[in-house]
Scaffold this active site. Structure first.
Site, PDB file in Angstrom:
ATOM      1  N   ARG A  62      37.522 -17.199 -22.297  1.00 14.39           N
ATOM      2  CA  ARG A  62      36.997 -16.019 -22.961  1.00 14.39           C
ATOM      3  C   ARG A  62      36.725 -16.382 -24.488  1.00 14.39           C
ATOM      4  NH1 ARG A  62      40.796 -12.308 -21.904  1.00 14.39           N
ATOM      5  NH2 ARG A  62      41.715 -12.753 -23.955  1.00 14.39           N
ATOM      6  N   TYR A 116      15.150   0.204 -33.008  1.00 10.07           N
ATOM      7  CA  TYR A 116      15.164  -0.140 -31.534  1.00 10.07           C
ATOM      8  C   TYR A 116      15.817   1.130 -30.887  1.00 10.07           C
ATOM      9  CZ  TYR A 116      15.766  -2.843 -27.351  1.00 10.07           C
ATOM     10  OH  TYR A 116      15.818  -3.510 -26.154  1.00 10.07           O
ATOM     11  N   ASP A 188      18.791  -5.976 -38.174  1.00  4.32           N
ATOM     12  CA  ASP A 188      18.175  -6.537 -36.694  1.00  4.32           C
ATOM     13  C   ASP A 188      17.032  -7.539 -36.993  1.00  4.32           C
ATOM     14  OD1 ASP A 188      16.653  -6.958 -34.243  1.00  4.32           O
ATOM     15  OD2 ASP A 188      17.733  -5.230 -33.576  1.00  4.32           O
ATOM     16  N   LYS A 213      14.984 -13.064 -27.016  1.00  2.00           N
ATOM     17  CA  LYS A 213      13.539 -12.892 -27.444  1.00  2.00           C
ATOM     18  C   LYS A 213      13.218 -14.483 -27.729  1.00  2.00           C
ATOM     19  CE  LYS A 213      13.932  -8.542 -26.527  1.00  2.00           C
ATOM     20  NZ  LYS A 213      14.105  -7.573 -27.603  1.00  2.00           N
TER      21      LYS A 213
HETATM   22  C1  PLP Z   1      14.935  -6.491 -27.417  1.00  2.00           C
HETATM   23  C2  PLP Z   1      15.518  -6.141 -28.758  1.00  2.00           C
HETATM   24  C3  PLP Z   1      16.939  -5.863 -28.847  1.00  2.00           C
HETATM   25  C4  PLP Z   1      18.081  -5.944 -27.588  1.00  2.00           C
HETATM   26  O1  PLP Z   1      18.159  -7.139 -27.102  1.00  2.00           O
HETATM   27  P1  PLP Z   1      18.536  -7.304 -25.366  1.00  2.00           P
HETATM   28  O2  PLP Z   1      18.903  -8.668 -25.230  1.00  2.00           O
HETATM   29  O3  PLP Z   1      17.397  -6.958 -24.550  1.00  2.00           O
HETATM   30  O4  PLP Z   1      19.793  -6.230 -25.319  1.00  2.00           O
HETATM   31  C5  PLP Z   1      17.501  -5.511 -30.243  1.00  2.00           C
HETATM   32  N1  PLP Z   1      16.619  -5.287 -31.199  1.00  2.00           N
HETATM   33  C6  PLP Z   1      15.410  -5.501 -31.079  1.00  2.00           C
HETATM   34  C7  PLP Z   1      14.355  -5.518 -32.350  1.00  2.00           C
HETATM   35  C8  PLP Z   1      14.868  -6.126 -29.747  1.00  2.00           C
HETATM   36  O5  PLP Z   1      13.535  -6.055 -29.730  1.00  2.00           O
END
Ligand code: PLP
Length: 398
Positions: A62, A116, A188, A213
């Protein structure tokens, strides 16, 4: 890699080298998949000794294994000044861990109105249930954030550029106002990645990536990360451990593999997206293009001041027309998939309705909006596809 590098290196070199410790990779180039739950010790004495220091040491599955440690270290190396990085099973899980690391009952969290949408849902759902108040602010507020900071304000989230409409935030001004009042800052940074916006160096306390992403880059795994700036490592670690967060070694392997090409991929995403955004801006069916590197985008000057480049996601507003026209545009596209997420090698197009996800700012768009993720296809092919789409929109509008 026979010797240490003794001079600063460029981004493409950094992502190739990052996190590849010999003791984790063995004789192969990229860190392989280490699977495991139980770790066997040679003796009780060794077992007892290991409990006291469990960061990036064999302890229990973990707490991760070299596949996770290598990716976490690599991401950490991309943020000069960072204290440590933790990985999560998705970007949203990373955002939740970052919030829980710094917020307690009675605290107030400030979030941009362009957050988001799942972040908004987390703040107004789980956090609210735990006694944490969410207050939304205009993403373009800049130094004016100081007026919103009250006695209960504990943290400020930024997301720059903002989801869907790409408003660029004045991160240094917000960080300065927060620091003056002892408020924690979170960012973010998914759109820019540390390569285009090294957030920790600009004073952000916790920076979050949806690695799903651009880090993974191939739309084949979910992953998130939080990187802690000075003073925030211990509480991020403790919170992550208490939550039982561990990202799967297979997904971390894919993240690590994706990372090696991220610098060159980002350059191509940038060049193709800019070309297509500029082309769209000239089309009569398009009212405005929201791409941070283009003047229509709110916060464009801040973008020019703070960012080292742009990535491949932006949106545009159509000139008049209806949802039916927008649907005709998108449905007939041959090269753009219709789907959530972004950052992979393939192009995507989705209808967006930003006003639905806002509470303190209003939009006044000339027509419906479309968000594009520009992938690695030939931009000429993408332009031809979009030109046919705009013609379908035009027909529907007439
Ligand atoms: C896609 C996204 C997230 C979340 O990521 P996941 O891996 O899909 O949970 C968070 N912030 C932004 C700006 C995003 O585009």
């Amino acid at each position: 890699m026979s010797g240490p590098i003794d001079r600063p290196v460029g981004d493409a070199t950094r992502v190739v080298l990052a996190g590849r410790r010999k003791e984790w990779t063995g004789g192969v180039v990229n860190p392989p998949v280490w699977r495991g739950s139980t770790i066997l010790y040679d003796s009780v004495a060794e077992m007892r000794e290991r409990v006291s220091d469990t960061h990036h040491k064999f302890f229990y599955g973990r707490r991760g294994l070299p596949t996770q440690w290598s990716l976490a270290d690599a991401l950490n190396e991309l943020e000069p000044g960072a204290e440590g990085t933790f990985l999560y099973c998705s970007g949203v899980a990373a955002i939740a861990a970052a919030f829980l690391a710094v917020l307690s009952a009675g605290d107030e969290l400030l979030l941009p109105d362009t957050s988001y949408d799942p972040t908004r849902a987390l703040a107004t759902g789980l956090l609210k249930r735990l006694g944490i108040t969410a207050r939304f602010y205009d993403p373009l507020i800049g130094a004016g954030i100081a007026e919103l900071i009250g006695p209960a304000t504990r943290a400020i989230l930024m997301e720059s550029p903002g989801s869907l409409t790409f408003e660029v935030q004045d991160v240094p001004a917000i960080v300065a106002a927060a620091k003056a009042r002892g408020v924690v800052t979170l960012l973010d940074n998914t759109w820019a990645t540390p390569l285009l916006f090294p957030a920790i160096g600009l004073g952000v306390d916790l920076t979050i990536l949806a690695c799903t992403k651009y880090i993974v880059g191939h739309s084949d795994a979910m992953l998130g990360s939080v990187t802690a700036g000075p003073g925030f490592f211990a509480r991020l670690r403790d919170t992550s451990f208490q939550l039982g967060q561990v990202a799967s070694p297979d997904d971390c392997y894919l993240g690590s593999r994706g990372l090696r090409t991220m610098a060159v991929r980002l350059k191509q995403h940038e060049a193709s997206a800019l070309r297509i955004a500029r082309w769209l801006a000239e089309q009569p069916q398009v009212a405005a293009v929201f791409h941070p590197a283009l003047p229509d985008c709110p916060g464009h000057d801040t973008f020019l001041r703070d960012f080292r480049g742009s990535s491949g996601l932006f949106s545009f507003a159509l000139n008049g027309g209806s949802d039916a026209g927008r649907v005709a545009l998108i449905d007939g596209l041959a090269l753009f998939g219709i789907g959530y997420s972004w950052g992979g090698f393939e192009s995507l197009a989705v209808p967006i309705d930003p006003q639905r996800h806002r509470s303190v700012t209003r939009r006044d768009d000339a027509g419906p909006l479309v968000r594009l993720q520009i992938g690695l296809e030939d931009p000429d092919d993408l332009i031809a596809d979009l030109a046919a789409g705009l013609a379908r929109f035009e027909t529907a509008r007439a």
